[in-house]
Write an enzyme that holds these catalytic residues in place. Structure first.
Site, PDB file in Angstrom:
ATOM      1  N   ASP A   1      -2.486  -0.194  -2.391  1.00 53.16           N
ATOM      2  CA  ASP A   1      -1.357   0.149  -1.523  1.00 53.16           C
ATOM      3  C   ASP A   1      -0.782   1.446  -2.060  1.00 53.16           C
ATOM      4  OD1 ASP A   1      -1.591  -2.220  -0.011  1.00 53.16           O
ATOM      5  OD2 ASP A   1      -0.458  -3.339  -1.515  1.00 53.16           O
TER       6      ASP A   1
ATOM      7  N   ASP B   1      -4.181 -12.077   8.191  1.00 53.12           N
ATOM      8  CA  ASP B   1      -3.318 -12.566   7.119  1.00 53.12           C
ATOM      9  C   ASP B   1      -3.198 -14.076   7.254  1.00 53.12           C
ATOM     10  OD1 ASP B   1      -2.962 -10.070   6.175  1.00 53.12           O
ATOM     11  OD2 ASP B   1      -0.925  -9.797   6.921  1.00 53.12           O
TER      12      ASP B   1
END
Lengths: 196, 252
Positions: free
Chosen positions: B130, B11
């Site tokens: 997701d 990330d």
């Protein structure tokens, strides 16, 4: 030494340039005939669709120019496929440097995914392109079409069936996998090509 | 034999790796290029860089970062985060990304999948989903980093996206993410068995056996994890050796 990467409407050209830089080789990316003809080594990369790429090359006479080169030429992925005789991808006549045919992977087993994406072994390695590359090494592949086995096969891979992972005829070499993305094995293959 | 892939995820915020890392051998553990290079040298099969930078302005540094990564990393890598337009994709690919990952923008405007696939090829279009299993036992699509529920079933959205041209699906189970209790095997297997594209399982990988399970029962083509690699809870060579010994096709 002058290394030229042929520029045309197919992707991943920058990646090849960066991979060469990592092994300490500088190259130029161009579609200029005079620069390609006078290069010591020519790399013909490519990710994309066969008929669109062939049409683009033909419009610029790059197909004829590539076929007539005398120095070592390395086709990568679609580049290698375009150097074959014919691709069933939109029924495209290709350059015909290699006699092998390019076909779509097809399997009766729906669990086998097409395109093949990922790392697979390369076997039966021949020629100096694979000097120092151990048998069964892993290379990175992304492709839905493959070149059949034939007289010019210098490496094989198994996916659904054995096919040509690399081809060679005279000064022309082609690899279906991406040496520029195949970690140290790929770097060795690029080094070998540069020193052919 | 085509191998299963192990994919560390980094990330990125304002050009730096976040989630914290713990690597003594790195000069700068927050530098995503150094960390990516380390993972590549350890045998990672691909890398994913996810830009979680909030502002568009700061996002411009992403293309420069991608360019530096592409110069350094000798394995394929995917870049995701806030990609909406053809121009976004074009800039990232020109700077050396191999694939781009799209999520909320594709759900809100599925036409971009077709245009990305047509212009850049399906092989470089990864759809991130997701997903969360609700009390009714169904898996639903969530947007905006998991903050917004939709009424769309994950199986339906995934099928539609594949029909539109995505080349791969990165499936993150919100029920499992961060738990280190194992991947979501059922929904991963369902997608993998019904779709023609590779499925990357994400969320819940905590030890070697979880990866074994997701490649066998979960039928995943690849498995993604972040913190267990960053915190050195599981080293990539250890994981890959374990999987190899258990008979999973893996690149050593």
């Amino acid at each position: 030494m002058k290394i030229v990467i042929i520029q045309y409407n197919a992707g991943n050209i920058q990646s090849v340039l960066y991979a060469l830089e990592r092994i300490g080789v500088s190259a130029i990316v161009t579609d200029r005939a005079d620069l390609i003809q006078t290069a010591d080594k020519v790399i013909f990369p490519g990710v994309g669709e066969a008929s669109t790429a062939m049409q683009y090359l033909k419009e610029r006479n790059l197909d004829t120019l590539i076929s007539e080169l005398k120095q070592p030429v390395l086709g990568i992925c679609l580049g290698m496929q375009l150097m074959c005789k014919h691709s069933t991808e939109n029924n495209t006549p290709c350059m015909g440097i290699f006699d092998e045919q390019v076909q779509l992977f097809s399997s009766s087993d729906s669990k086998i995914k097409v395109p093949q994406m990922g790392w697979n072994n390369i076997h039966h390695l021949k020629t100096n392109l694979f000097t120092g590359v151990p048998e069964d090494s892993y290379a990175y592949f992304v492709h839905g079409y493959y070149a059949t086995m034939g007289n010019h096969t210098i490496a094989t891979t198994d996916y659904i069936q054995p096919y040509s992972a690399a081809l060679q005829k005279d000064n022309f070499y082609g690899v279906q996998f991406h040496p520029e993305k195949s970690a140290i094995i790929g770097e060795q293959i690029l080094k070998n090509f540069i020193t052919l | 034999m085509l191998t299963k892939r192990i994919i560390p995820c980094l990330d990125i915020k304002d050009g730096r790796t976040v989630k914290g890392v713990n690597f003594e051998q790195l000069r700068d553990a927050g530098d995503p290029i150094e960390l990516g290079a380390l993972y590549a040298s350890q045998g990672a099969d691909e890398l994913v860089f996810l830009d979680i930078t909030a502002t568009v302005e700061k996002r411009k540094t992403l293309s420069e970062l991608v360019n530096k990564i592409a110069h350094r990393i000798n394995i394929p890598f995917t870049v995701g985060g806030g990609i909406k337009t053809e121009e976004d994709v074009s800039i990232l690919l020109q700077n050396g990304a191999d694939k781009i990952s799209i999520n909320t923008a594709a759900f809100l405007n599925p036409n971009i999948i077709q245009s990305f696939a047509k212009n850049f090829g399906s092989q470089c279009v990864v759809l991130a989903i997701d997903t969360k299993c609700e009390s009714d036992g169904q898996w639903y699509v969530y947007l905006n980093g998991g903050r917004q529920k939709t009424d769309t079933l994950t199986t339906e959205w995934a099928k539609k996206a594949v029909d539109l041209g995505v080349g791969e699906i990165l499936l993150t189970s919100m029920n499992h993410d961060g738990t280190k209790q194992g991947f979501a095997l059922d929904i991963t297997a369902t997608l993998s068995e019904t779709l023609s594209v590779p499925i990357i399982a994400s969320g819940g990988g905590g030890n070697e056996s979880h990866f074994y399970d997701v490649f066998t029962n979960g039928k995943a083509d690849a498995a993604l994890a972040a913190s267990i690699f960053h915190y050195k809870e599981l080293a990539i060579p250890t994981l890959k050796n374990y999987l190899h010994e258990k008979g999973i096709p893996i690149r050593l």
